[in-house]
Design an enzyme around this catalytic site. Structure first.
Site, PDB file in Angstrom:
ATOM      1  N   ALA A  75      30.798 123.948  54.938  1.00 51.34           N
ATOM      2  CA  ALA A  75      31.855 124.142  55.923  1.00 51.34           C
ATOM      3  C   ALA A  75      32.811 122.950  55.836  1.00 51.34           C
ATOM      4  O   ALA A  75      32.480 121.921  55.246  1.00 51.34           O
ATOM      5  CB  ALA A  75      31.255 124.236  57.318  1.00 51.34           C
ATOM      6  N   GLN A  77      33.645 120.740  57.826  1.00 46.18           N
ATOM      7  CA  GLN A  77      33.103 119.484  58.365  1.00 46.18           C
ATOM      8  C   GLN A  77      31.702 119.176  57.818  1.00 46.18           C
ATOM      9  O   GLN A  77      30.897 118.505  58.478  1.00 46.18           O
ATOM     10  CB  GLN A  77      33.099 119.511  59.893  1.00 46.18           C
ATOM     11  N   SER A  78      31.412 119.627  56.618  1.00 45.50           N
ATOM     12  CA  SER A  78      30.096 119.405  56.017  1.00 45.50           C
ATOM     13  C   SER A  78      29.814 117.921  55.769  1.00 45.50           C
ATOM     14  O   SER A  78      30.586 117.227  55.091  1.00 45.50           O
ATOM     15  CB  SER A  78      30.022 120.168  54.690  1.00 45.50           C
ATOM     16  N   ASN A  79      28.680 117.445  56.280  1.00 47.49           N
ATOM     17  CA  ASN A  79      28.222 116.086  55.957  1.00 47.49           C
ATOM     18  C   ASN A  79      27.779 116.000  54.502  1.00 47.49           C
ATOM     19  O   ASN A  79      27.971 114.984  53.840  1.00 47.49           O
ATOM     20  CB  ASN A  79      27.027 115.709  56.841  1.00 47.49           C
ATOM     21  N   ALA A  81      28.951 117.666  51.957  1.00 51.10           N
ATOM     22  CA  ALA A  81      30.118 117.579  51.075  1.00 51.10           C
ATOM     23  C   ALA A  81      30.657 116.149  51.064  1.00 51.10           C
ATOM     24  O   ALA A  81      30.935 115.583  49.994  1.00 51.10           O
ATOM     25  CB  ALA A  81      31.193 118.563  51.538  1.00 51.10           C
TER      26      ALA A  81
END
Ligand code: PLP
Length: 340
Positions: A75, A77-79, A81
């Protein structure tokens, strides 16, 4: 156990701290168990979190495969990523992030801002759900792979959350580290609470607990729906990781319990109880939870303590898996104003 290649990316061991003021706030030692917090929010890779442990093994695997580029999804706001983008820089690799978003110009905030700062190439996928960040990212990943190959580079695709068999090794090692700390503290906690998403953490913690003889029951707190498919994914990742390590230990569905009671309206949508947990941990321990994962995991622990479901002479562990960059988003601040 056969050692697996690993690139040092995290600051290890992470501390384990006694949440004395939180325990006081919950009624003290006559009402509340001792709460230890395993600080994997302090792994240090690009603001830290649980993905650093997985990436130590994933990046080593990518380098062994001669990769030039890490490609992963999540997503907006992926941590995972954000930390993959950071890991790529340390390893001297390129990084392409395929991120699902509701807008074709998401706000430059939180993890998404850091993705840019780490110089990742970003390809957006439109979300097909009005509330949840879900979209068809597979064709965009396939195109990124094709583009890299056409440019003469070797891509290495990391599945969502880094939850492959290789990524699972992170929490096998993380469990060995934790069990060593608990042994030194001479404490045998009855439960370990943690937030569970793409299940690589669960797979590693479950296999690791068996291999390390951990004393606690794992209390995974689901942050998103789709349990049957996810349990099967965790089972396969854990057993494939066991094969990589050359051990006979196997994980079954019965080993893979997660609590479904704290998801709320779905992935990435904060709950009132989770938002209250963020305030409580900040104001007792100066520890920052996040709105998507750790707030829900901690809300489970807090509810169980308040219900008297855990004996006051027990000890429990909360595994803090990170995620604080998502506090620095308008979405969180809006939810906080509405619900808290
Ligand atoms: C990814 C993540 C989790 C969940 O880990 P999985 O291995 O995907 O289940 C928990 N907390 C935070 C902060 C995360 O970023």
């Amino acid at each position: 156990m056969a050692p697996r290649p690993r690139v040092p990316l995290a600051v290890l061991p992470t501390p384990i701290t006694d949440a004395v003021r939180l325990r006081e706030a919950l009624g003290g030692s006559s009402r509340c168990p001792r709460i230890l917090i395993k600080r994997d929010d302090l792994t240090g890779l690009g603001l830290g979190g649980n993905k650093a442990r997985k990436l130590e093994y994933l990046v080593a695997d990518a380098l062994a495969a001669g990769a030039h580029t890490l490609i992963t999804t999540g997503a907006v706001q992926s941590n995972h990523a954000r930390m993959t983008a950071a890991a790529a820089r340390i390893a001297g690799l390129r990084c392409i992030l395929v991120l699902t978003a509701h807008s074709d110009a998401p706000a430059l905030e939180g993890n998404f801002l850091l993705d840019h700062l780490f110089g990742a190439e970003i390809r957006l996928v439109p979300s097909t759900d009005p509330m949840l960040a879900v979209g068809d990212d597979a064709p965009v990943v396939a195109q990124a792979v094709a583009d890299e190959q056409a440019a003469g580079r070797v891509p290495y695709v990391i599945p969502v959350g880094g939850s492959s068999p290789v990524g699972t090794l992170g929490y096998v090692q993380g469990t060995a580290e934790l069990v060593e700390q608990l042994t030194a503290l001479q404490v045998a906690p009855s439960r370990l609470y943690y937030a569970s998403g793409s299940r690589g953490t669960q797979a590693g913690l479950t296999l690791g607990a068996k291999l390390s003889g951990a004393p606690y029951r794992l209390w995974g707190v689901a942050v998103s729906a789709g349990e049957p498919e996810k349990i099967e994914r965790a089972r396969r990742a854990a057993n494939d990781a066991a094969a990589l390590l050359g051990v006979d230990t196997r994980v079954t569905h019965d080993d893979l319990f997660t609590d479904q009671g704290f998801i709320g309206d779905g992935y990435g949508i904060p709950t009132a109880e989770g938002l209250a947990a963020i305030e409580l941990l900040a104001q007792t321990e100066a520890i920052l939870l996040d709105p998507c994962y750790t707030s829900k995991g901690c809300a489970a622990l807090l509810r169980h303590v308040r219900q008297g479901a855990i004996a006051p002479d027990d000890t429990v562990v909360f595994l803090h898996t990170g995620g604080a960059p998502a506090l620095f988003t308008a979405g969180y601040l809006r939810q906080r104003a509405v619900r808290a």
